[in-house]
Design a protein around this motif. Structure first.
Motif, mmCIF file in Angstrom:
data_model
loop_
_atom_site.group_PDB
_atom_site.id
_atom_site.type_symbol
_atom_site.label_atom_id
_atom_site.label_comp_id
_atom_site.label_asym_id
_atom_site.label_seq_id
_atom_site.Cartn_x
_atom_site.Cartn_y
_atom_site.Cartn_z
ATOM 1 N N ALA A 96 0.831 -1.208 0.000
ATOM 2 C CA ALA A 96 0.000 0.000 0.000
ATOM 3 C C ALA A 96 0.869 1.263 0.000
ATOM 4 O O ALA A 96 1.028 1.933 1.015
ATOM 5 N N ILE A 97 1.464 1.554 -1.138
ATOM 6 C CA ILE A 97 2.183 2.817 -1.340
ATOM 7 C C ILE A 97 1.408 3.574 -2.405
ATOM 8 O O ILE A 97 1.086 3.020 -3.457
ATOM 9 N N ASP A 98 1.079 4.834 -2.132
ATOM 10 C CA ASP A 98 0.253 5.613 -3.054
ATOM 11 C C ASP A 98 1.072 6.679 -3.779
ATOM 12 O O ASP A 98 2.190 6.995 -3.382
ATOM 13 N N SER A 99 0.448 7.239 -4.816
ATOM 14 C CA SER A 99 1.124 8.255 -5.629
ATOM 15 C C SER A 99 1.704 9.385 -4.775
ATOM 16 O O SER A 99 2.785 9.891 -5.065
ATOM 17 N N GLU A 100 0.984 9.778 -3.720
ATOM 18 C CA GLU A 100 1.439 10.901 -2.875
ATOM 19 C C GLU A 100 2.741 10.592 -2.148
ATOM 20 O O GLU A 100 3.425 11.494 -1.672
ATOM 21 N N ASP A 101 3.067 9.299 -2.023
ATOM 22 C CA ASP A 101 4.307 8.910 -1.349
ATOM 23 C C ASP A 101 5.499 8.906 -2.310
ATOM 24 O O ASP A 101 6.637 8.725 -1.882
ATOM 25 N N ILE A 102 5.215 9.057 -3.611
ATOM 26 C CA ILE A 102 6.237 8.849 -4.647
ATOM 27 C C ILE A 102 6.698 10.178 -5.242
ATOM 28 O O ILE A 102 5.877 11.009 -5.630
ATOM 29 N N PHE A 103 8.007 10.367 -5.308
ATOM 30 C CA PHE A 103 8.597 11.576 -5.888
ATOM 31 C C PHE A 103 9.510 11.162 -7.041
ATOM 32 O O PHE A 103 10.515 10.474 -6.831
ATOM 33 N N VAL A 104 9.170 11.585 -8.238
ATOM 34 C CA VAL A 104 9.966 11.243 -9.424
ATOM 35 C C VAL A 104 11.179 12.180 -9.483
ATOM 36 O O VAL A 104 11.077 13.357 -9.130
ATOM 37 N N SER A 105 12.307 11.641 -9.911
ATOM 38 C CA SER A 105 13.530 12.455 -9.960
ATOM 39 C C SER A 105 14.329 12.140 -11.215
ATOM 40 O O SER A 105 13.921 11.327 -12.049
ATOM 41 N N TYR A 259 12.991 7.363 -8.883
ATOM 42 C CA TYR A 259 12.018 7.905 -7.933
ATOM 43 C C TYR A 259 12.367 7.498 -6.512
ATOM 44 O O TYR A 259 13.109 6.550 -6.283
ATOM 45 N N THR A 260 11.841 8.287 -5.581
ATOM 46 C CA THR A 260 12.067 8.041 -4.164
ATOM 47 C C THR A 260 10.714 7.982 -3.476
ATOM 48 O O THR A 260 9.832 8.783 -3.772
ATOM 49 N N VAL A 261 10.562 6.987 -2.598
ATOM 50 C CA VAL A 261 9.311 6.816 -1.864
ATOM 51 C C VAL A 261 9.519 7.308 -0.430
ATOM 52 O O VAL A 261 10.396 6.814 0.279
ATOM 53 N N VAL A 262 8.726 8.301 -0.043
ATOM 54 C CA VAL A 262 8.757 8.801 1.337
ATOM 55 C C VAL A 262 7.331 8.666 1.873
ATOM 56 O O VAL A 262 6.492 9.544 1.651
ATOM 57 N N PRO A 263 7.033 7.539 2.536
ATOM 58 C CA PRO A 263 5.654 7.299 2.973
ATOM 59 C C PRO A 263 5.178 8.383 3.948
ATOM 60 O O PRO A 263 5.963 8.850 4.774
ATOM 61 N N ARG A 264 3.918 8.761 3.821
ATOM 62 C CA ARG A 264 3.401 9.829 4.690
ATOM 63 C C ARG A 264 3.400 9.432 6.161
ATOM 64 O O ARG A 264 3.343 10.269 7.039
ATOM 65 N N GLU A 265 3.489 8.119 6.441
ATOM 66 C CA GLU A 265 3.513 7.645 7.839
ATOM 67 C C GLU A 265 4.850 7.899 8.522
ATOM 68 O O GLU A 265 4.962 7.787 9.739
#
Ligand SMILES: *Cc1c(COP(=O)(O)O)cnc(C)c1O
Length: 405
Positions: A96-105, A259-265
Motif C-alpha cells: 500500500a504505497i500511493d502516488s502521494e508517497d512517490i517523488f519522481v527524480s 524515484y524516491t518513496v517517502v511514505p506519509r507515515e
C-alpha cells in the motif's frame, strides 16, 4: 577569496575508476595484439526499449506543438508516472504505497545525496562495508563523517559484510540514526530475505532510526523469498525511505529517471520535539531546489509499465542475469570463491589466498585479458575481492569466461 566547504578538503580523491582505466590503457599499449574485455563495466549496454523510444518520440512531438506544449511540470513528477509506479511496483505486489508517497527524480544518485538536506547534521550514519561509494562521500560533503583515520571515517558506523555473515551485516552495537542499506547489493551482488530485513526494520522502530533503502536492482530479483521493496516488511512505512531507478531496470543510465518513496507515515522531530512528516519535508525540499524530471524522460518511464515495456524489462534483466550466472559458475569452477550474481548483475569474487584486490585485478588482466573492479574501492572490507558485472554483451562475457576456462 570565498571560504569554501571545507568538507571537500577532507574528501580523498577517488581514483578507483580512473586507475582501472589507466591500468587497462597501459596494458593495451604494452600488448597491442591482445584484446581486453571490460568485465568491470558498471553501466548497462542494451539499448532503450522500442516502447520507451516510441513514447518519447510522441512526447517530443507534443513539445513541438503549440497546443500540446508542456512547460514546467509538477516538481513531484507527473501524475501519469506516479500513478503507474504506485499501481505496478506497489499495489500489484500487495504493497500500500500511493502516488502521494512517490517523488519522481532524475535518478537515484542525486536523491541519495539530496536526502541529506532533510535529516539533522548531527545524525550518526551507518553504511555497509563494502558499499556503493556515494553514501560515504555524501556524508563527508555534508559534514557527518568526521575525519578519515586508517581508511575509516570517525563518525560513520561500518556494517561489515563478509562470507561469514553471507554479506548480510549484523545490527550495529551503537545507535545509528540513518542506515543506508542496498539490496540486491552493489558491489557484493547478495540479496536479502524478508526475515533478515525485518531485523533492520525492527531495529529502526526500536531506536527511532531512518533506513534509506536503495533498491536500484530490484528488477533483477527472481527468487520469491528475496525482498524487492522494503515495504514488503510490516512496519517499514514508519521507518524507511526507498530509492528506485529506471537506470539498471530499463537502461535509463543516460536518459535519467528514478524515484524516491517517502511514505506519509514516516515521521521525525524538530529540535523542540515537534513532529513532522518526512514526506512534507522532502516535498518542501524538492519544490525549492528541483523543478522536476524532464517530461520526455517521464513519458519514457511510464512506457516501462506497459505490457511491452514490462516484458522488455524482464528480457533485459534476464540477459544480464545469464551473463552474471556464467561469470559466477566459471569462477567457482576455477577455484575462486564467488558470490552474488543470482538476483543481481554483480559477481563478487576472491582468490581467498590473501592476495589484495589490485594484485588480483592485475593477474586476471594479464593472464586472461579481462578487467574487473578492485573491491578495495568499495571500502576496507572489499580488499581481496574484485567485482565483475553481467553488463557486457553475451558474446564478450562468453569470450572472457572461455579464456579463464
Ligand atoms: C547505479 C546505482 C545507482 C544510481 O542510479 P541512477 O538512477 O543512475 O543515478 C544507485 N544506487 C546504486 C547501488 C547503484 O548501483
Amino acid at each position: 577569496m570565498i571560504e569554501v566547504n571545507n568538507n571537500f578538503h577532507l574528501l580523498p580523491v577517488s581514483y578507483l575508476f580512473s586507475e582501472v582505466g589507466r591500468r587497462v590503457a597501459a596494458f593495451r599499449e604494452a600488448n597491442p595484439e591482445r584484446e581486453v574485455i571490460r568485465m568491470d563495466i558498471g553501466d548497462v549496454t542494451r539499448p532503450l526499449f522500442p516502447s520507451v523510444i516510441a513514447a518519447m518520440h510522441e512526447a517530443v512531438e507534443e513539445l513541438a506543438s503549440s497546443s500540446h506544449f508542456h512547460g514546467y511540470g509538477p516538481e513531484q513528477g507527473y501524475a501519469f508516472l506516479r500513478d503507474a509506479i504506485a499501481e505496478h511496483d506497489y499495489h500489484n505486489r500487495g504493497i500500500a504505497i500511493d502516488s502521494e508517497d512517490i517523488f519522481v527524480s532524475d535518478g537515484a544518485k542525486s536523491d541519495i545525496g539530496n536526502l541529506g538536506d532533510i535529516y539533522s547534521r548531527e545524525c550518526k550514519v551507518a553504511v555497509m562495508n563494502p558499499a556503493y561509494p556515494v553514501y560515504v562521500d555524501d556524508s563527508v560533503i555534508d559534514g557527518r563523517a568526521g575525519v578519515l583515520k586508517d581508511g575509516k571515517w570517525s563518525r560513520l558506523i561500518y556494517l561489515d559484510c563478509d562470507p561469514e555473515n553471507n554479506f548480510l551485516p549484523s545490527l550495529p552495537e551503537e545507535k545509528a540514526d540513518v542506515i543506508f542499506l542496498c539490496f540486491p547489493n552493489n558491489p557484493t551482488g547478495e540479496a536479502i530475505s524478508r526475515p533478515e530485513l525485518k531485523k533492520w526494520v525492527d531495529y529502526a522502530r526500536e531506536n527511532g532510526s531512518l533506513i534509506i533503502f536503495d533498491s536500484a536492482y530490484e528488477a533483477f530479483v527472481r527468487n520469491p523469498d528475496i525482498v524487492r521493496s522494503i515495504y514488503e516488511i510490516e512496519g517499514a512505512k514508519e521507518v524507511a525511505i526507498e530509492i528506485r531507478s529506471f537506470s539498471k531496470t530499463a537502461g535509463f543510465t543516460g536518459l535519467r529517471c528514478g524515484y524516491t518513496v517517502v511514505p506519509r507515515e514516516l515521521k521525525g522531530t524538530y529540535k523542540d520535539g515537534t513532529q513532522v512528516a518526512l514526506n512534507s519535508l522532502w516535498n518542501r525540499r524538492q519544490t525549492t531546489k528541483f523543478n522536476g524530471a524532464s517530461y520526455v524522460a517521464q513519458k519514457g518511464a511510464a512506457a516501462v509499465y506497459t505490457p511491452e515495456g514490462m516484458a522488455d524489462v524482464r528480457k533485459a534483466t534476464d540477459y544480464y542475469l545469464a551473463n552474471a550466472a556464467l561469470i559466477r559458475q566459471t569462477l567457482i569452477s576455477k577455484g575462486y570463491k564467488a558470490f552474488g550474481g543470482e538476483n543481481s548483475p554483480y559477481v563478487w569474487a576472491t582468490a581467498d589466498n590473501g592476495e589484495d584486490s589490485w594484485n588480483l585485478f592485475g593477474k586476471l588482466l594479464e593472464e586472461y585479458g579481462f578487467s574487473t573492479t578492485p573491491g578495495s574501492g568499495f571500502g576496507s572490507k572489499g580488499d581481496g575481492y574484485i567485482r565483475l558485472t553481467g553488463f557486457n554483451s553475451r558474446e564478450n562475457t562468453e569470450k572472457a569466461m572461455s579464456k579463464i576456462k
